[in-house]
Design a protein around this motif. Structure first.
Motif, mmCIF file in Angstrom:
data_model
loop_
_atom_site.group_PDB
_atom_site.id
_atom_site.type_symbol
_atom_site.label_atom_id
_atom_site.label_comp_id
_atom_site.label_asym_id
_atom_site.label_seq_id
_atom_site.Cartn_x
_atom_site.Cartn_y
_atom_site.Cartn_z
ATOM 1 N N LYS A 1 0.856 -1.191 0.000
ATOM 2 C CA LYS A 1 0.000 0.000 0.000
ATOM 3 C C LYS A 1 0.885 1.231 0.000
ATOM 4 O O LYS A 1 1.721 1.408 0.892
ATOM 5 C CB LYS A 1 -0.912 -0.005 1.228
ATOM 6 N N VAL A 2 0.729 2.074 -1.001
ATOM 7 C CA VAL A 2 1.489 3.320 -1.074
ATOM 8 C C VAL A 2 0.507 4.476 -0.917
ATOM 9 O O VAL A 2 -0.603 4.448 -1.453
ATOM 10 C CB VAL A 2 2.287 3.411 -2.397
ATOM 11 N N SER A 3 0.908 5.485 -0.143
ATOM 12 C CA SER A 3 -0.011 6.580 0.212
ATOM 13 C C SER A 3 0.696 7.924 0.157
ATOM 14 O O SER A 3 1.897 8.023 0.448
ATOM 15 C CB SER A 3 -0.556 6.379 1.633
ATOM 16 N N VAL A 4 -0.070 8.962 -0.206
ATOM 17 C CA VAL A 4 0.405 10.339 -0.052
ATOM 18 C C VAL A 4 -0.446 11.002 1.018
ATOM 19 O O VAL A 4 -1.651 10.764 1.105
ATOM 20 C CB VAL A 4 0.356 11.135 -1.374
ATOM 21 N N VAL A 5 0.211 11.827 1.863
ATOM 22 C CA VAL A 5 -0.447 12.412 3.037
ATOM 23 C C VAL A 5 -0.141 13.903 3.115
ATOM 24 O O VAL A 5 0.994 14.327 2.883
ATOM 25 C CB VAL A 5 0.049 11.725 4.335
ATOM 26 N N GLY A 6 -1.156 14.701 3.464
ATOM 27 C CA GLY A 6 -0.918 16.123 3.703
ATOM 28 C C GLY A 6 -2.209 16.848 4.038
ATOM 29 O O GLY A 6 -3.226 16.652 3.362
ATOM 30 N N ILE A 7 -2.192 17.671 5.093
ATOM 31 C CA ILE A 7 -3.422 18.375 5.463
ATOM 32 C C ILE A 7 -3.803 19.433 4.434
ATOM 33 O O ILE A 7 -4.945 19.865 4.365
ATOM 34 C CB ILE A 7 -3.345 19.007 6.876
ATOM 35 N N GLY A 8 -2.855 19.837 3.584
ATOM 36 C CA GLY A 8 -3.167 20.791 2.523
ATOM 37 C C GLY A 8 -4.105 20.217 1.476
ATOM 38 O O GLY A 8 -4.719 20.962 0.705
ATOM 39 N N MET A 9 -4.248 18.887 1.448
ATOM 40 C CA MET A 9 -5.135 18.235 0.477
ATOM 41 C C MET A 9 -6.600 18.532 0.757
ATOM 42 O O MET A 9 -7.445 18.376 -0.125
ATOM 43 C CB MET A 9 -4.901 16.711 0.515
ATOM 44 N N ARG A 10 -6.924 18.943 1.986
ATOM 45 C CA ARG A 10 -8.327 19.221 2.346
ATOM 46 C C ARG A 10 -8.957 20.251 1.421
ATOM 47 O O ARG A 10 -10.149 20.202 1.129
ATOM 48 C CB ARG A 10 -8.392 19.750 3.784
ATOM 49 N N SER A 11 -8.173 21.215 0.995
ATOM 50 C CA SER A 11 -8.743 22.342 0.246
ATOM 51 C C SER A 11 -8.080 22.497 -1.123
ATOM 52 O O SER A 11 -7.973 23.597 -1.648
ATOM 53 C CB SER A 11 -8.577 23.637 1.050
ATOM 54 N N HIS A 12 -7.620 21.384 -1.687
ATOM 55 C CA HIS A 12 -6.958 21.484 -2.982
ATOM 56 C C HIS A 12 -7.329 20.292 -3.842
ATOM 57 O O HIS A 12 -7.216 19.141 -3.411
ATOM 58 C CB HIS A 12 -5.434 21.534 -2.791
ATOM 59 N N ALA A 13 -7.776 20.536 -5.063
ATOM 60 C CA ALA A 13 -8.138 19.468 -5.993
ATOM 61 C C ALA A 13 -6.920 19.057 -6.821
ATOM 62 O O ALA A 13 -5.941 19.795 -6.930
ATOM 63 C CB ALA A 13 -9.260 19.943 -6.913
ATOM 64 N N GLY A 14 -6.991 17.868 -7.391
ATOM 65 C CA GLY A 14 -5.964 17.454 -8.348
ATOM 66 C C GLY A 14 -4.888 16.542 -7.813
ATOM 67 O O GLY A 14 -4.054 16.056 -8.578
ATOM 68 N N VAL A 15 -4.876 16.302 -6.507
ATOM 69 C CA VAL A 15 -3.825 15.449 -5.931
ATOM 70 C C VAL A 15 -3.968 14.017 -6.431
ATOM 71 O O VAL A 15 -2.983 13.378 -6.826
ATOM 72 C CB VAL A 15 -3.860 15.494 -4.391
ATOM 73 N N ALA A 16 -5.196 13.498 -6.431
ATOM 74 C CA ALA A 16 -5.416 12.121 -6.872
ATOM 75 C C ALA A 16 -4.999 11.956 -8.334
ATOM 76 O O ALA A 16 -4.312 10.985 -8.694
ATOM 77 C CB ALA A 16 -6.884 11.734 -6.694
#
Length: 415
Positions: free
Chosen positions: A346-361
């Motif tokens: 299982k590989v994961s990316v983590v960051g609280i900045g993702m809450r309010s930003h689209a496009g990470v996935a």
């Protein structure tokens, strides 16, 4: 909340920090330095080096299905050795110290052997010895239940011991000493240019730990966040500042992705031909829960024939228990074939900045696709995206994601 005692410090030393007599002596010297500076010191110690693994291997040579009560009796001996040796090392350099088991300092737990949770701690004996000027050394990873049975707190349980003691003693600081200098953007053994973080929020660190980062136990971070206990993760082999795990600040929200985590310790189970009617999935997962098995990711296929396949992931360590539970449920709920896949990661990316930003996935999936890495399962939360992939692709995935989000460059990975 009681005011913190800034002159009382809890220090936890992991197995690598006390792996041999020379390292134990160095830990003793470090503890003595803190005493000289006027601190009261409570030390939590793990078992020496790979002792816990060695004890588990020893048990496996006797039986493949040891009783969990007896496993706890066996594994708790490792920390008892560590605390006694560290107390001796401190005495040798003229520092008064006393060692205790978890039971002796009143660490009361529930009865879930091998993964017990702390219910209460009586700090009376610790406080008495601190008042006498002694360094108090407590065996990590262990406690005792209401029936006076020895219990252990799960892998990394010494972290939980340290956090719990910091809470009950109102310690000003809780330091977690390990063999790395702090928390990195990913495992520096996989990515050489992984960057050490000055700070990370409780939420981000909790996700990183639960997703495979092995620096700290997830439950201990959850407890530290709940009681606002700042944690300083640092190396026992240097005097350098490490990483602070603390409340999130505004500057933390500016960072889009904080890190990449990898977990190779899971397996995927697929239960085929489960009847597609209300209550069947509930019976399946209730049976697993009753056996104390934590299920991670779950996917249920769309039913086209009145039956469906359900896939889920569990810790590889629980695989034998899962097979036993599913064998018992097979006739009760009428399942078909049960497939096991141990070759996943299982590989994961983590960051609280993702809450309010689209496009990470989209960026994550594009990066994996660039290396022809197929995604088997996907799980998301507000601050993380996880993908199950082939274990053989695991390290390549970590490297490509670290590069895609430019985690080696401070300030680049911002909204």
């Amino acid at each position: 909340m009681a005011k913190k005692n800034e002159k009382l410090i809890v220090q936890k030393y992991g197995g690598s920090s006390v792996a041999n007599p020379e390292r134990i002596k160095k830990v003793a010297e470090r503890v003595k330095e803190y005493k000289k500076k006027g601190y009261d010191v409570v030390v939590v110690v793990s078992a020496l080096g790979d002792t816990t693994d060695d004890l588990l291997e020893l048990a496996s040579k006797i039986t493949q299905k040891p009783l969990e009560r007896e496993l706890d009796m066996l594994m708790s001996t490792g920390e008892q050795i560590s605390v006694a040796l560290l107390a001796m090392a401190l005495h040798e350099i003229g520092t008064s110290a006393i060692s205790f088991t978890g039971a002796q300092v009143g660490i009361l737990t529930d009865s879930a052997h091998t993964k017990a949770r702390i219910i209460d701690i009586s700090a009376k004996r610790i406080i008495e010895e601190i008042k006498k000027g002694k360094v108090v050394i407590v065996a990590g990873f262990q406690g005792v239940n209401l029936n006076q049975e020895i219990t252990t707190l799960g892998r990394g349980g010494s972290d939980m011991t340290a956090v719990a003691l910091a809470k009950v003693l109102n310690a000003g600081t809780c330091e977690i000493y390990t063999d790395v200098e702090g928390i990195y953007t990913t495992d520096p053994r996989i990515v050489q240019n992984a960057r050490k973080l000055a700070s990370i929020s409780y939420d981000e660190m909790l996700e990183m730990a639960s997703l495979g980062a092995q620096v700290m136990q997830a439950r201990s971070i959850e407890a530290a966040g709940k009681y606002d206990i700042p944690l300083h993760v640092r190396s026992s082999f240097s005097k350098n500042t490490g990483t602070m795990i603390c409340k999130e600040g505004k500057d933390m929200e500016d960072v889009l992705v904080r890190g990449v985590a990898l977990n190779k310790g899971e397996a995927k189970i697929t239960v085929c031909d489960v009847s597609d009617k209300p209550g069947e999935a509930s019976r399946l997962f209730e049976g697993l829960a009753n056996a104390g098995i934590n299920v991670d990711m779950i996917i249920q296929n769309i039913s086209r024939t009145g039956a469906t396949d359900i896939s889920f992931t569990v810790s590889s360590a629980d695989l034998t228990k899962v097979q036993d539970v599913l064998a018992g449920l097979k006739n009760k709920i009428g399942t078909g074939e049960i497939k096991l896949d141990k070759e996943i990661a299982k590989v994961s990316v983590v960051g609280i900045g993702m809450r309010s930003h689209a496009g990470v996935a989209a960026k994550m999936f594009k990066a994996l696709a660039s290396k022809k890495i197929n995604i088997d399962m996907i799980s998301t939360s507000e601050i993380k995206i996880s993908c199950v992939i082939k274990k053989s692709d695991a390290e390549t995935a970590v490297k490509v994601l670290h590069d895609a989000f430019e985690l080696d460059k401070p300030g680049k990975n911002k909204k």
